[in-house]
Scaffold this motif. Structure first.
Motif, PDB file in Angstrom:
ATOM      1  N   TYR B 754       7.967   0.794-117.423  1.00  0.00           N
ATOM      2  CA  TYR B 754       7.156  -0.405-117.649  1.00  0.00           C
ATOM      3  C   TYR B 754       7.830  -1.295-118.685  1.00  0.00           C
ATOM      4  O   TYR B 754       8.425  -0.817-119.649  1.00  0.00           O
ATOM      5  CB  TYR B 754       5.778   0.066-118.147  1.00  0.00           C
ATOM      6  N   MET B 755       7.753  -2.624-118.496  1.00  0.00           N
ATOM      7  CA  MET B 755       8.309  -3.638-119.403  1.00  0.00           C
ATOM      8  C   MET B 755       9.831  -3.540-119.525  1.00  0.00           C
ATOM      9  O   MET B 755      10.403  -3.691-120.593  1.00  0.00           O
ATOM     10  CB  MET B 755       7.655  -3.557-120.795  1.00  0.00           C
ATOM     11  N   ARG B 756      10.454  -3.297-118.372  1.00  0.00           N
ATOM     12  CA  ARG B 756      11.914  -3.346-118.364  1.00  0.00           C
ATOM     13  C   ARG B 756      12.371  -4.284-117.246  1.00  0.00           C
ATOM     14  O   ARG B 756      11.609  -4.566-116.326  1.00  0.00           O
ATOM     15  CB  ARG B 756      12.506  -1.950-118.100  1.00  0.00           C
ATOM     16  N   VAL B 757      13.581  -4.750-117.373  1.00  0.00           N
ATOM     17  CA  VAL B 757      14.144  -5.638-116.358  1.00  0.00           C
ATOM     18  C   VAL B 757      15.456  -5.060-115.864  1.00  0.00           C
ATOM     19  O   VAL B 757      16.203  -4.442-116.634  1.00  0.00           O
ATOM     20  CB  VAL B 757      14.342  -7.064-116.915  1.00  0.00           C
ATOM     21  N   ARG B 758      15.725  -5.242-114.557  1.00  0.00           N
ATOM     22  CA  ARG B 758      16.971  -4.770-113.964  1.00  0.00           C
ATOM     23  C   ARG B 758      17.529  -5.862-113.056  1.00  0.00           C
ATOM     24  O   ARG B 758      16.779  -6.615-112.447  1.00  0.00           O
ATOM     25  CB  ARG B 758      16.730  -3.509-113.117  1.00  0.00           C
TER      26      ARG B 758
END
Ligand SMILES: Cc1cc2nc3c(=O)[nH]c(=O)nc-3n(C[C@H](O)[C@H](O)[C@H](O)COP(=O)(O)OP(=O)(O)OC[C@H]3O[C@@H](n4cnc5c(N)ncnc54)[C@H](O)[C@@H]3O)c2cc1C
Lengths: 409, 957
Positions: B754-758
């Motif tokens: 959760y609350m990560r970007v890729r």
């Protein structure tokens, strides 16, 4: 003056006001002979018996915003405090011609505020609900009802700014601004108030925290009390007394068209697209824009503001495409951070302030004048203007009327 | 009146005149008030009518007096007519066209005949002279007057079904604009062009030439030469039937162009380096009793009529002449076969007393007491300098007693004057002066160009700048000739014809206390009519000066305001620069039967027919929503964290690559401005998102910080809202679905929490990024794919997820989902007074940061607790949904409002968010909601905003 025996309309009075030189000293000096200054003088004399009063004006009588506004009058503001003062004003409008014995062409033709987005709709309904609880005649209209009130508004869903509904205040309307100013001026003059034109205030003397007098282009004047009513130039004047106001002065433009036969029965405003339109008694369309974004004291605006406003106006009123613009102009309006006025005492004793009406102070002319006179006479705010103190910008008790007042008039 | 047939009707048409502009080989017909009339190509509407013997073209505004030709020009106050659906057309200017449908305006009750009863009915309203002044008392009568007065309004008609034409605009960047195409303007334009300037020559009339056009043989010859020179000059663009309408700062000029085929008008926005003002002079009417009768004309009007249109203006004339133009008119009249019964020389003492007649001049009473029968009175008493453009340039023209007109005083460097506005002299001298002005204008333009170039970094030789100007020579002086000061005679006539204001009205106004010209103007409306004072200002000033015992110079003039000539609203409006926006997937939505929703600039799917079903799909399986309108900004540069710290109330210094954070923006007054997430995609690359409706505001806000407050920050901001199509994939099975499409990203919870970007490849599309956030409270991924591939990814999601029951959901379902989850929407659940604490965002505000927008206010607010707060609310009766914007009341006062409300498909009951007064914020408090119909319902304050999954376990799963 009395009505002619047969009730027929009566001739204009043959004399309106003196043109006196300033006396060396007054109990109260009001700076600025716009609508607010003149109304304040009138109520000081009429309701508080204070007549050793001068209204000093650097130009000609009521040649500032009073001569430039689009004369929309309404009271359907959101918050209780605003509803209080604007509704007080509207009630005074309703008896003003009688009280001043001068017709002001007050025409309660109804004011529509259009909604173009769901957000506008929610905001409008909220305002109607709040207005009703405050005893203001507010209605929510669906698009068809909008067309019933104003058949020339394009309510078809495929315009660029579809009309999703509108708030409606039937008691709102317009009046003739010049007549209002002259009516107050004449009545104040008759009670002994000196209206001093071509008299620019160049300095305010403060002695141990208390106002002492003024320096003007026509000589010094000592004053027991000084009341600012300088609209767009309020910051300049307050600066003379060492006060910094949270006011920004912006140009605000308006225009009139050439005369047209009556086609537009009411007042239509649209905050979302920054347009408002009415048709004056004589037949010209009166239209206004939102403020020019930059800060200025020059009474002229930029064309692109007008262009944008016209493109939105024609989406709402396609039938005006071939009407001609006769004249455009600008006034300098005093915009406050919360789109509400500042009306009350200042840190300088016996110096009072009335400003921050921004784009919408004409409608408040009698109301503000009466409570301001009360404030000056008793050196304490009237309950109706207590919420509009200068301190609210340090206590944070703002009265945000951007929704009701953003463009608005 | 019977129908007039072509040709034989033109009884007053003269034999061919040397300078005529009509084409006798091209006759045509048009209608006037329903009757057919003949005309020639080149006629104005009114010259054609005058050739057929018509003399009355309108009725006056207040008194409904018959009005005819006065100046036979654009300014002619009595010749305003309706053409089809076009109101207020200047009939003495507009050229007649075949089949044109022309009618008189302001003709109630009739153009031709005075109806006695009219005056009886309205006399009491109008006798006092002023339009409104009689209506003082009693007030109750006012509405009745208002109705009567409205019958009197004298404007044109806008038809309800007028087409909404679109008008284009043009942007021009000439070196020199010459306003006015008379001899001086033409000479100046040619000289400027020869000196190397790109020139725009703008002329109000249909042809270049000014007064030469109605001149004698010598003047016509000079005209031919000048026209040839203009045609031959390199780089002169000529715009006829066009007007320089306004001059704004930096010589920004608004020009209204009317000479384009099939275009009513076009607004040309020209940024001129120099402006040459050469509008000539306007002939001033004379004020005397009867001066508005049809048959009273200005000398220039008569000369136009005779020489340009070959129309005989009357049978027997009296001429009052105080200048050579008037003397020339005498010759023209004689040539036209008009008997000149008497000439009164205005240079020698008293002139004329009054003109009399009922529907036109029948006799003129001269100052010497003689009375001459005639049907035409021609006056030539002097000139008004049209200084409007000079005023707009900051000049305050000064009155010259000798010349009896205003002259320019102090002009800015980028404005020059030529021709009659600058001074007098024979044609040769004026054109010689104008040529010098033209050269000077070109020189100053080159100077400006050079200084502009100097300020711009040069790219090698290619931008070498214009050539050096000629060495400066002083401009020659023009003489100013004496002219008698003739403004009014001993009798009182009309000062303002269009507003029906008489000298008597002005004198009365002065006596009543309106002693400044501005007050008199406002009170009497003098000079406020269609010609905006071009004909009447100086007369008004002269009358007022006499009434108040001051000089004209002391009395001063009023301020001329733009536009110089009226412009249609349509031309000003042009096209709207606010296009409707939609995402690349919108055609798919429409094909799928989505209900469209207007959301600010965007059209979005509201639902696909079953919002509750769409909600259930998301809660139980997986759904996808098009969130392209989400505002997106690509931020790069080392100082991005500084900017974020300034914009948001939260802390941003430590945001790792691959992380996303939610932030709240406040304005300087501490009011919640926007919210959204920002992700760090790479070391120096961030994507900041803003709400769909707030995106434009946020962009301006960012720019104002970067441009005005912190220009030193090294940051590049690129708005990429429409560069990416954005899709939110939400629901417990979203990971499973995405796993089938995402190639190079490990979707496992530990690898992509959760609350990560890729950044990765989705459905074969490179350059996508995705983050794990969500508005719905479910496990969800927001995908941002290059816009051109949006539809492909959208379709792939639906296709590959068919077995998972994937459904598209619309904005309505999302609103329900987020309300169940208790997420607020800026602007809906907040208003212009909602500070961060009131919205329950106190946790985000980091007052220990040294500075951020809104901090000062928030510090104050953090010490108070008297503010309304946003709370979750549930109606006690779960089947009732109180409409949004319902007020919460306490006693008779307002104690809050419902900001969002829906029936929750998940909970099977109604749920709300709302603001409540401080005393009502305690969980479990019962509040009273006032419904719009006046009824009331009770609702309970909830312990938190979320009605569903308050712990937030689902989105982290
Ligand atoms: C284009 C436009 C449209 C508007 N439309 C509306 C509308 O539809 N409805 C509405 O309610 N409001 C409207 N307004 C706002 C309204 O006009 C103003 O809020 C209101 O007129 C301000 O009060 P006033 O009349 O006293 O101001 P003003 O008439 O501006 O009076 C201030 C006076 O102070 C004088 N002054 C300034 N400095 C000095 C000095 N140093 N010494 C002496 N005198 C000084 C000025 O010369 C001026 O006469 C509009 C304003 C504009 C410009």
């Amino acid at each position: 003056m009395t009505a002619a025996p047969d009730g027929a309309p009566q001739e204009h009075p043959s004399w309106l006001w003196r043109n006196p030189d300033p006396k060396p000293s007054y109990d109260v000096v009001i700076i600025g002979a716009g609508g607010h200054g003149l109304a304040t003088a009138y109520y000081l004399a009429a309701e508080h018996g204070i007549t050793n009063v001068a209204v000093v004006e650097r130009g000609w009588l009521a040649g500032g915003n009073m001569a430039r506004n689009t004369t929309i009058i309404r009271s359907n503001y959101l918050w209780d405090a605003s509803a209080g003062i604007y509704e007080h004003s509207l009630k005074l409008w309703e008896g003003l011609a009688e009280a001043l014995d001068y017709d002001i062409l007050f025409s309660q033709r109804g004011v529509l505020n259009l909604a173009h987005t769901l957000q506008d709709v929610r905001e409008g309904i909220r305002r109607v609900n709040a207005n009703r609880l405050n005893g203001i005649d507010a209605e929510w209209l669906d698009p068809q009802q909008v067309a019933d009130v104003c058949p020339i508004v394009d309510i078809s869903p495929d315009t660029r700014y579809p009309v999703l509904g509108a708030t409606y205040q039937p008691r709102g309307g317009i009046a003739k601004h010049d007549h209002v100013a002259w009516a107050f001026a004449r009545a104040a003059d008759a009670m002994g108030v000196d209206l001093v034109q071509n008299c620019e205030v160049t300095g305010i003397d403060v002695d141990r925290g208390r106002v002492a007098g003024l320096r003007t282009s026509r000589g010094p004047i000592t004053a027991g009390k000084v009341a600012l009513c300088a609209a767009g130039h309020s910051s300049v004047l307050a600066g003379m007394a060492g006060l910094r106001l949270p006011i920004q002065s912006h140009p605000l433009q308006a225009l009139v068209s050439e005369l047209l036969e009556p086609v537009h029965p009411c007042v239509v405003m649209s905050n979302a697209v920054h347009v408002y339109v009415s048709q004056a008694h004589k037949g010209e369309l009166v239209m206004g824009a939102g403020v020019d974004a930059y800060i200025s004291y020059a009474q002229r605006g930029s064309v692109h503001t007008i262009e944008r406003q016209m493109s939105a106006a024609l989406e709402l009123f396609p039938i005006f495409a071939r009407a001609h613009v006769l004249r455009t102009w600008a006034g300098i309006v005093d915009v406050s951070p919360d789109a509400s006025p500042i009306l009350g005492l200042t840190p300088v004793e016996h110096l009072y302030i009335n400003c921050g009406w921004g784009t919408g102070g004409f409608k408040a002319t009698p109301g503000a004048g009466s409570v301001y006179a009360h404030t000056i006479a008793s050196d304490a705010p009237h309950p109706l203007n207590a919420p509009f103190s200068l301190e609210r910008f340090t206590t944070g008790a703002l009265v945000d009327e951007h929704g009701a007042a953003a463009v608005a008039h | 009146m019977t129908a007039v047939s072509a040709r034989t009707g033109m009884t007053l048409r003269l034999e061919p005149q040397p300078g005529e502009v009509i084409d006798r080989n091209r006759p045509l017909e048009f209608t006037w008030n329903g009757q057919r009339f003949p005309a020639y190509h080149g006629d104005t509407i009114v010259s054609a009518l005058a050739a057929c013997g018509e003399r009355i073209f309108s009725r006056s505004f207040k008194y409904h007096r018959p009005r005819g030709l006065l100046s036979a020009s654009f300014l002619d106050p009595g010749c305003t007519v309706q053409v089809g659906d076009e109101p207020n057309v200047r009939g003495a200017h507009r050229r007649v066209e075949p089949g044109m449908v022309v009618s008189a305006q302001n003709v109630w009750p009739s153009l031709r005949y005075d109806v006695k009863s009219v005056n009886q009915v309205v006399g009491r309203f109008l006798t006092a002279g002023f339009y409104y002044k009689t209506f003082i008392k009693p007030q109750r009568l006012w509405p009745a007057y208002e109705r009567v007065l409205r019958r009197f309004s004298s404007g044109g008609v806008v038809a309800k079904d007028s087409a909404h034409g679109y008008y284009d605009k043009r942007y021009a960047h000439p070196d020199v604009v010459v306003a006015g195409g008379g001899p001086a303007g033409m000479a100046a334009a040619v000289a400027a062009a020869e000196a190397g300037a790109a020139v725009l020559l703008v002329e109000e009339e249909y042809e270049l030439g000014g007064h030469l056009r109605w001149g004698d043989a010598g003047q016509l010859e000079a005209l031919r030469e000048l026209r040839a020179a203009v045609a031959a000059a390199p780089g002169v663009e000529v715009m006829t039937n066009s007007v320089v309408n306004g001059r704004y700062d930096g010589n920004w000029l608004g020009i209204v162009q009317r000479n384009l085929p099939h275009v009513v008008e076009r607004l040309v926005k020209a940024r001129a380096k120099t402006l040459v003002v050469a509008p000539g002079l306007i002939e001033r009417p004379y004020v005397f009793e009867g001066n508005d009768l049809p048959g009273v004309m200005l000398s220039t009007g008569v000369r136009r009529l005779v020489n340009l249109h070959a129309v005989k203006p009357g049978q027997r004339a009296v001429v009052l002449s105080a200048n050579p133009e008037g003397d020339a008119a005498i010759d023209d009249l004689a040539r036209a076969g008009v008997e000149v019964a008497k000439v009164v020389d205005g240079r020698r003492g008293p002139t004329i007393q009054r003109a009399t007649g009922s529907r036109g001049v029948q006799a003129v009473e001269c100052a010497d007491g003689t009375v001459v029968d005639c049907d035409l009175l021609v006056t030539a008493v002097g000139w008004t300098a049209p200084t409007a453009l000079l005023n707009m340039a900051g000049d305050r023209p000064v009155y010259s007693e000798r010349a009896a007109r205003f002259l320019p005083s102090l002009l800015p460097d980028d404005v020059l004057v030529a021709g009659g506005i600058a001074g007098d002299g024979p044609l040769e001298q004026l054109t010689e002066h104008a040529r010098a002005v033209g050269r000077e204008a070109a020189g100053r333009a080159a100077e400006t160009a050079r200084s502009l170039c100097a300020g711009i970094p040069q790219i090698a030789e290619r931008r070498a700048g214009p050539p050096d100007p000629e060495p400066a020579v002083a401009l020659p002086e023009l003489p100013v000739e004496d002219h008698p000061a003739l403004f009014f005679s001993g009798t009182r006539g009309f000062v303002d014809f269009s507003e029906d204001v008489t000298a008597k009205d002005l004198i009365a106004a002065a006596e009543e206390g309106y002693d400044s010209i501005e007050l008199v103007k406002r009170y009497t409306t003098v000079t406020m009519g269609p010609s905006q004072g071009k004909l009447e200002t100086v007369n008004a000033v002269a009358v007022l000066a006499a009434a108040t015992g001051r000089t004209i110079a002391e009395t001063g003039t009023t301020v001329w305001r733009p536009p110089y000539a009226p412009i249609t609203l349509g031309a000003l409006a042009g096209r709207i620069f606010e296009p409707v926006r939609h995402s690349p997937m919108q055609p798919w939505h429409e094909a799928a039967g989505a209900t469209p929703l207007v959301a600010g600039a965007w059209i979005r799917p509201d639902s696909y027919g079953d919002p509750a079903g769409e909600v259930r799909a998301v809660r139980s399986g997986v759904g996808i929503i098009d969130v392209t309108p989400l505002g997106k900004f690509d931020l790069r540069g080392p100082d991005v964290p500084e900017l974020l710290n300034q914009l948001y109330v939260n802390k941003w210094s430590r945001l790792d690559v691959g992380s996303v954070r939610y932030g709240v923006m406040c304005a300087e007054d501490g009011v919640v401005l926007d919210d959204g997430v920002t992700g760090r995609l790479a070391e120096d690359r961030y994507i900041l998102t803003a709400t769909s409706s707030g995106a434009a505001t946020v962009q301006e806000w960012i720019e104002s910080w970067l441009q005005t407050e912190r220009p030193d920050w090294r940051i590049h901001v690129t708005p990429v809202t429409t560069a990416y199509a954005s899709i939110n994939v939400a629901g417990p099975r979203s990971r499973e679905l995405l796993g089938r499409l995402v190639e190079d990203v490990d979707l496992a919870n530990e690898a992509f929490p959760y609350m990560r970007v890729r950044v990765g490849r989705i459905a074969g599309v490179d350059g996508c990024f995705m983050w794990r956030i969500g508005f719905t409270g479910e496990l969800s991924y927001e995908l941002h794919v290059p816009a051109s591939h949006g539809l492909r990814v959208w379709e792939a999601l639906l296709e590959r997820g068919a077995d998972l029951g994937v459904r598209p959901f619309g904005v309505e379902a999302q609103r329900i989902l987020r309300l169940e989850k208790g997420h607020f929407i800026v602007g809906q659940d907040t208003d212009g007074l909602t500070q961060a604490y009131g919205a329950g965002l106190g946790w985000a505000v980091k007052l220990d940061k040294p500075d951020f927008a809104g901090r000062t206010e928030l510090v104050w607010q953090s010490r108070r607790d008297d503010y309304f707060r946003l709370v979750g609310l549930q109606p006690v009766d779960g089947s009732v949904v109180p409409p949004e914007a319902s007020q919460i009341v306490l006693g008779r006062g307002i104690a809050g409002r419902i900001t969002s409300s829906r029936m929750s498909p998940t909970l099977g009951r109604s749920i709300c968010l709302g603001f409540v007064a401080p005393s009502l914020t305690g969980p479990g408090t019962q509040v009273t909601v006032r419904l719009p119909d006046g009824g009331e319902v009770a609702a309970t304050v909830m312990p938190q905003h979320a009605h569903f999954d308050p712990e937030g376990t689902r989105q982290r799963g």
